[in-house]
Scaffold this active site. Structure first.
Site, PDB file in Angstrom:
ATOM      1  N   GLU A 114       0.711  -1.266  -0.157  1.00 45.04           N
ATOM      2  CA  GLU A 114       0.007  -0.004   0.020  1.00 45.04           C
ATOM      3  C   GLU A 114       0.722   1.219   0.045  1.00 45.04           C
ATOM      4  O   GLU A 114       0.832   1.866   1.009  1.00 45.04           O
ATOM      5  CB  GLU A 114      -0.732   0.081   1.190  1.00 45.04           C
ATOM      6  CG  GLU A 114      -1.963  -1.200   1.287  1.00 45.04           C
ATOM      7  CD  GLU A 114      -3.017  -0.924   2.098  1.00 45.04           C
ATOM      8  OE1 GLU A 114      -3.062   0.097   3.109  1.00 45.04           O
ATOM      9  OE2 GLU A 114      -3.998  -1.693   1.932  1.00 45.04           O
ATOM     10  N   GLU A 214      -4.568  -8.155  -0.665  1.00 42.29           N
ATOM     11  CA  GLU A 214      -5.420  -7.942   0.834  1.00 42.29           C
ATOM     12  C   GLU A 214      -6.611  -7.734   0.532  1.00 42.29           C
ATOM     13  O   GLU A 214      -7.235  -6.790  -0.144  1.00 42.29           O
ATOM     14  CB  GLU A 214      -4.796  -6.877   1.513  1.00 42.29           C
ATOM     15  CG  GLU A 214      -4.056  -6.993   2.785  1.00 42.29           C
ATOM     16  CD  GLU A 214      -3.793  -5.756   3.507  1.00 42.29           C
ATOM     17  OE1 GLU A 214      -4.566  -4.979   3.812  1.00 42.29           O
ATOM     18  OE2 GLU A 214      -2.575  -5.571   3.803  1.00 42.29           O
TER      19      GLU A 214
HETATM   20  C1  IDC Z   1      -4.397  -3.004  10.333  1.00 45.83           C
HETATM   21  C2  IDC Z   1      -4.628  -4.024  11.369  1.00 45.83           C
HETATM   22  C3  IDC Z   1      -4.613  -3.324  12.634  1.00 45.83           C
HETATM   23  C4  IDC Z   1      -3.388  -2.545  12.897  1.00 45.83           C
HETATM   24  C5  IDC Z   1      -3.310  -1.662  11.704  1.00 45.83           C
HETATM   25  C6  IDC Z   1      -2.079  -0.582  11.690  1.00 45.83           C
HETATM   26  O1  IDC Z   1      -5.835  -4.602  10.980  1.00 45.83           O
HETATM   27  O2  IDC Z   1      -4.862  -4.311  13.780  1.00 45.83           O
HETATM   28  O3  IDC Z   1      -3.603  -1.756  14.260  1.00 45.83           O
HETATM   29  O4  IDC Z   1      -3.169  -2.205  10.360  1.00 45.83           O
HETATM   30  O5  IDC Z   1      -0.817  -1.809  11.756  1.00 45.83           O
HETATM   31  C7  IDC Z   1      -4.563  -2.112   5.225  1.00 45.83           C
HETATM   32  C8  IDC Z   1      -3.133  -2.552   5.615  1.00 45.83           C
HETATM   33  C9  IDC Z   1      -3.212  -3.395   6.970  1.00 45.83           C
HETATM   34  C10 IDC Z   1      -4.231  -3.042   7.718  1.00 45.83           C
HETATM   35  C11 IDC Z   1      -5.547  -3.216   7.526  1.00 45.83           C
HETATM   36  C12 IDC Z   1      -6.818  -3.154   8.182  1.00 45.83           C
HETATM   37  O6  IDC Z   1      -2.317  -3.018   4.671  1.00 45.83           O
HETATM   38  O7  IDC Z   1      -1.859  -3.028   7.611  1.00 45.83           O
HETATM   39  O8  IDC Z   1      -4.000  -3.877   9.138  1.00 45.83           O
HETATM   40  N1  IDC Z   1      -5.605  -2.422   6.087  1.00 45.83           N
HETATM   41  O9  IDC Z   1      -6.727  -1.696   8.616  1.00 45.83           O
HETATM   42  N2  IDC Z   1      -4.953  -1.577   4.364  1.00 45.83           N
HETATM   43  C13 IDC Z   1      -6.354  -1.368   4.495  1.00 45.83           C
HETATM   44  C14 IDC Z   1      -6.632  -2.060   5.480  1.00 45.83           C
END
Ligand code: IDC
Length: 269
Positions: A114, A214
């Site tokens: 991302e 993802e």
């Molecule tokens: C989220 C995790 C959460 C954490 C956050 C920050 O679910 O527990 O606190 O990251 O580290 C993404 C990202 C992915 C995210 C996920 C959901 O690649 O790291 O994980 N997400 O928010 N992009 C869109 C959604």
């Protein structure tokens, strides 16, 4: 030569060790139907880069006959060229040398999670993020090309992997140093609040190979809303109901027991 759809889960960070500390954890994933595991190596969050953990996961998936997608999980800041992410060369060289020394053929590479400018809005407004990605790609792809010349490699797309159309509007220039790589582009999708972006995926699938590295049933925060109907809609698109009729592989976020709505398990479960 046979078409295959890879389907599985992404790990959360390595600090949810109970979910990924041995082969049995990946065996459970396989028993639930997964033929791939994505290993999210957070770069600046959690306990930092843990190369031994990633190598272990590569070994477990090899032993289980699964594919493995190794993800350099940048997130904030969203520019993959940021100085804090300077370890990418060392990381990919070391992982590739592990894979080659074992004779593995099951590992795919995701050069960065991302890319983003941390500003919400229509993905198309953030063209300059694609310039960041192109710049980074020209640095990292020769490294992968040198060690693993015909690898399958995912290139990230602007605004948290939402605007995959940039990949065919303004393609990455292929250089001799990585001309054998099989480049695909990442798309991310959170069903509960991003259904409007499925059209981007559908359109891009007519032009470039796409991998949903993802996706979640939750909203993009990872911890609110769960929309299984919208999730089914994404699966229809992935299963070929898109402008290219492309069968698109995916990894679900996440195989973790953090206890958030995007996680597969209950907290501590
Ligand atoms: C989220 C995790 C959460 C954490 C956050 C920050 O679910 O527990 O606190 O990251 O580290 C993404 C990202 C992915 C995210 C996920 C959901 O690649 O790291 O994980 N997400 O928010 N992009 C869109 C959604």
């Amino acid at each position: 030569g046979e078409p295959i759809q890879l389907r599985g889960w992404s790990t959360h960070g390595s600090w949810f060790m109970e979910c990924y500390n041995d082969k049995g954890d990946f065996e459970k994933m396989k028993n639930e139907g997964a033929n791939i595991a994505r290993i999210a190596q957070y770069v600046t969050e959690g306990s930092g880069v843990d190369k031994q953990w990633v190598k272990n996961c590569i070994d477990y998936t090899a032993e289980l006959g699964m594919y493995c997608l190794v993800d350099w999980h940048i997130l904030k800041p969203g520019n993959p060229n940021d100085g804090g992410y300077g370890g990418y060369g060392d990381f990919f060289r070391d992982m590739i040398s592990h894979v080659k020394s074992k004779g593995y053929t099951h590992v795919l590479w995701e050069i960065c999670n991302e890319p983003n400018d941390d500003v919400e809005g229509a993905p198309a407004e953030f063209d300059y993020v694609w310039d960041w990605i192109k710049e980074y790609a020209q640095k990292v792809l020769p490294i992968i090309g040198e060690g693993d010349p015909d690898a399958v490699v995912m290139v990230g797309t602007p605004q948290w992997d939402q605007d995959v159309t940039r990949a065919f509007q303004d393609p990455i220039e292929i250089k001799d140093s990585f001309k054998g790589l099989q480049i695909m582009y990442s798309f991310h999708h959170y069903a509960a609040d991003q259904q409007r972006y499925l059209g981007i995926l559908s359109g891009a699938a007519a032009f470039v190979p796409v991998f949903i590295t993802e996706w979640g049933l939750s909203s993009h925060t990872g911890d609110s809303g769960v929309d299984t109907k919208a999730g089914d809609h994404m699966l229809l698109v992935a299963n070929g109901k898109n402008l290219g009729g492309q069968i698109i592989s995916w990894a679900n976020w996440s195989w973790s027991d953090k206890g958030e709505s995007s996680g597969t398990f209950t907290g501590g479960g």
